[in-house]
Design a protein around this motif. Structure first.
Motif, PDB file in Angstrom:
ATOM      1  N   GLN A  58      12.539  -8.777  -4.770  1.00 16.83           N
ATOM      2  CA  GLN A  58      12.174  -7.932  -3.628  1.00 16.83           C
ATOM      3  C   GLN A  58      11.639  -6.574  -4.090  1.00 16.83           C
ATOM      4  OE1 GLN A  58      15.945  -7.977  -1.447  1.00 16.83           O
ATOM      5  NE2 GLN A  58      14.849  -8.932   0.257  1.00 16.83           N
ATOM      6  N   LEU A  59      12.324  -5.958  -5.027  1.00 22.01           N
ATOM      7  CA  LEU A  59      11.900  -4.642  -5.511  1.00 22.01           C
ATOM      8  C   LEU A  59      10.559  -4.720  -6.232  1.00 22.01           C
ATOM      9  CD1 LEU A  59      15.344  -3.308  -6.797  1.00 22.01           C
ATOM     10  CD2 LEU A  59      14.122  -2.586  -4.731  1.00 22.01           C
ATOM     11  N   MET A  60      10.389  -5.754  -7.053  1.00 18.86           N
ATOM     12  CA  MET A  60       9.130  -5.913  -7.785  1.00 18.86           C
ATOM     13  C   MET A  60       7.973  -6.198  -6.837  1.00 18.86           C
ATOM     14  SD  MET A  60      10.404  -8.041 -11.132  1.00 18.86           S
ATOM     15  CE  MET A  60       8.828  -8.135 -11.943  1.00 18.86           C
ATOM     16  N   LEU A  61       8.222  -6.979  -5.804  1.00 23.85           N
ATOM     17  CA  LEU A  61       7.174  -7.277  -4.836  1.00 23.85           C
ATOM     18  C   LEU A  61       6.750  -6.015  -4.083  1.00 23.85           C
ATOM     19  CD1 LEU A  61       5.433  -9.530  -3.764  1.00 23.85           C
ATOM     20  CD2 LEU A  61       7.212 -10.047  -2.109  1.00 23.85           C
ATOM     21  N   GLY A  62       7.737  -5.208  -3.699  1.00 28.34           N
ATOM     22  CA  GLY A  62       7.415  -3.930  -3.053  1.00 28.34           C
ATOM     23  C   GLY A  62       6.601  -3.032  -3.968  1.00 28.34           C
ATOM     24  N   ALA A  63       6.998  -2.949  -5.222  1.00 25.39           N
ATOM     25  CA  ALA A  63       6.267  -2.132  -6.190  1.00 25.39           C
ATOM     26  C   ALA A  63       4.854  -2.675  -6.405  1.00 25.39           C
ATOM     27  CB  ALA A  63       7.017  -2.082  -7.516  1.00 25.39           C
ATOM     28  N   LEU A  64       4.710  -3.997  -6.421  1.00 30.06           N
ATOM     29  CA  LEU A  64       3.391  -4.609  -6.597  1.00 30.06           C
ATOM     30  C   LEU A  64       2.466  -4.277  -5.438  1.00 30.06           C
ATOM     31  CD1 LEU A  64       1.461  -6.505  -8.125  1.00 30.06           C
ATOM     32  CD2 LEU A  64       2.534  -8.416  -6.899  1.00 30.06           C
ATOM     33  N   VAL A  65       2.968  -4.395  -4.228  1.00 28.45           N
ATOM     34  CA  VAL A  65       2.147  -4.096  -3.043  1.00 28.45           C
ATOM     35  C   VAL A  65       1.669  -2.646  -3.072  1.00 28.45           C
ATOM     36  CG1 VAL A  65       2.246  -3.808  -0.537  1.00 28.45           C
ATOM     37  CG2 VAL A  65       3.131  -5.886  -1.581  1.00 28.45           C
ATOM     38  N   PHE A  66       2.582  -1.733  -3.358  1.00 30.92           N
ATOM     39  CA  PHE A  66       2.199  -0.324  -3.345  1.00 30.92           C
ATOM     40  C   PHE A  66       1.417   0.089  -4.585  1.00 30.92           C
ATOM     41  CE2 PHE A  66       5.139  -0.175   0.184  1.00 30.92           C
ATOM     42  CZ  PHE A  66       4.427   0.625   1.061  1.00 30.92           C
ATOM     43  N   SER A  67       1.540  -0.638  -5.686  1.00 31.86           N
ATOM     44  CA  SER A  67       0.693  -0.376  -6.854  1.00 31.86           C
ATOM     45  C   SER A  67      -0.747  -0.774  -6.575  1.00 31.86           C
ATOM     46  CB  SER A  67       1.176  -1.177  -8.068  1.00 31.86           C
ATOM     47  OG  SER A  67       2.423  -0.763  -8.487  1.00 31.86           O
ATOM     48  N   ALA A  68      -0.901  -1.865  -5.845  1.00 33.92           N
ATOM     49  CA  ALA A  68      -2.240  -2.376  -5.551  1.00 33.92           C
ATOM     50  C   ALA A  68      -2.930  -1.614  -4.417  1.00 33.92           C
ATOM     51  CB  ALA A  68      -2.167  -3.861  -5.203  1.00 33.92           C
ATOM     52  N   LEU A  69      -2.163  -0.937  -3.571  1.00 31.10           N
ATOM     53  CA  LEU A  69      -2.744  -0.244  -2.413  1.00 31.10           C
ATOM     54  C   LEU A  69      -3.829   0.767  -2.788  1.00 31.10           C
ATOM     55  CD1 LEU A  69      -2.728   0.172   0.671  1.00 31.10           C
ATOM     56  CD2 LEU A  69      -0.902   1.849   0.325  1.00 31.10           C
ATOM     57  N   PRO A  70      -3.591   1.689  -3.725  1.00 32.46           N
ATOM     58  CA  PRO A  70      -4.653   2.635  -4.071  1.00 32.46           C
ATOM     59  C   PRO A  70      -5.866   1.952  -4.718  1.00 32.46           C
ATOM     60  CG  PRO A  70      -2.557   3.393  -4.945  1.00 32.46           C
ATOM     61  CD  PRO A  70      -2.351   2.013  -4.425  1.00 32.46           C
ATOM     62  N   LEU A  71      -5.624   0.912  -5.507  1.00 31.58           N
ATOM     63  CA  LEU A  71      -6.734   0.205  -6.148  1.00 31.58           C
ATOM     64  C   LEU A  71      -7.613  -0.475  -5.100  1.00 31.58           C
ATOM     65  CD1 LEU A  71      -4.767  -1.445  -9.102  1.00 31.58           C
ATOM     66  CD2 LEU A  71      -6.178   0.617  -9.169  1.00 31.58           C
ATOM     67  N   THR A  72      -6.973  -1.105  -4.144  1.00 33.09           N
ATOM     68  CA  THR A  72      -7.705  -1.776  -3.064  1.00 33.09           C
ATOM     69  C   THR A  72      -8.455  -0.758  -2.211  1.00 33.09           C
ATOM     70  OG1 THR A  72      -5.965  -3.445  -3.024  1.00 33.09           O
ATOM     71  CG2 THR A  72      -7.435  -3.381  -1.138  1.00 33.09           C
ATOM     72  N   THR A  73      -7.817   0.360  -1.941  1.00 34.10           N
ATOM     73  CA  THR A  73      -8.447   1.400  -1.125  1.00 34.10           C
ATOM     74  C   THR A  73      -9.641   2.015  -1.836  1.00 34.10           C
ATOM     75  OG1 THR A  73      -6.301   1.895  -0.129  1.00 34.10           O
ATOM     76  CG2 THR A  73      -8.017   3.558   0.112  1.00 34.10           C
ATOM     77  N   LYS A  74      -9.478   2.334  -3.104  1.00 36.18           N
ATOM     78  CA  LYS A  74     -10.565   2.961  -3.856  1.00 36.18           C
ATOM     79  C   LYS A  74     -11.794   2.061  -3.926  1.00 36.18           C
ATOM     80  CE  LYS A  74     -11.474   5.520  -8.072  1.00 36.18           C
ATOM     81  NZ  LYS A  74     -12.539   4.880  -8.791  1.00 36.18           N
ATOM     82  N   ARG A  75     -11.560   0.767  -4.076  1.00 35.31           N
ATOM     83  CA  ARG A  75     -12.669  -0.187  -4.187  1.00 35.31           C
ATOM     84  C   ARG A  75     -13.176  -0.677  -2.835  1.00 35.31           C
ATOM     85  NH1 ARG A  75      -9.391  -3.273  -8.853  1.00 35.31           N
ATOM     86  NH2 ARG A  75      -9.839  -1.808 -10.520  1.00 35.31           N
TER      87      ARG A  75
END
Length: 157
Positions: free
Chosen positions: A49-66
């Protein structure tokens, strides 16, 4: 400034890759341990659960920037260019506002979690660091949408 942005993007990308690999590895080890040896990994559900949350929020800025978020543009192509520009501006403004509010609320939640000393049940892992990380990445995403909106205004959409 650009080198810092590239370094940040690289760091988030590596973080996403490591989290995804860790999730896959933990799942494999947990399933094999559970069904072959009757010995599941203790706390695997919490860590997942913790890793999945971290993964989602790690990817958020990358997805937004692109600019790779899912977009529904059912009527975008049917309206005149002036309306398209207006729609782009409104969606950029709303995205920036929503991400900024999300960051603010996540930071408030992180503060509350830190004050309460909230931890997971099995492994006693604190929740606050993940909430702070989520708040920071949501704020970074808001900054990206703001910069994109500013560039769009300069171009005249």
């Amino acid at each position: 400034m650009r080198s810092l942005a590239r370094l940040l993007e690289l760091g988030l990308g590596i973080c996403c890759a490591l989290l995804l690999a860790g999730l896959a590895g933990l799942t494999v080890v947990d399933v094999v341990g559970r069904y072959w040896f009757s010995a599941p990994v203790i706390g695997a559900f919490e860590v997942t659960q913790l890793m999945l949350g971290a993964l989602v929020f790690s990817a958020l800025p990358l997805t937004t920037k692109r600019r790779e978020h899912v977009e529904v543009d059912m009527i975008y192509g049917m309206v005149p260019p002036v309306m398209q520009s207006l729609m782009t501006g409104i969606s950029g403004f709303v995205s920036t506002l929503v991400l900024a509010v999300l960051s603010w609320r996540l930071a408030a939640q992180a503060e509350r979690l830190m004050e309460d000393g909230a931890i997971t049940n099995a492994l006693n892992i604190p929740f606050a660091p993940l909430a702070w990380f989520a708040a920071a990445t949501a704020l970074l995403s808001a900054a990206y949408t703001f910069v994109q909106l500013k560039k769009a205004f300069r171009r005249g959409f």
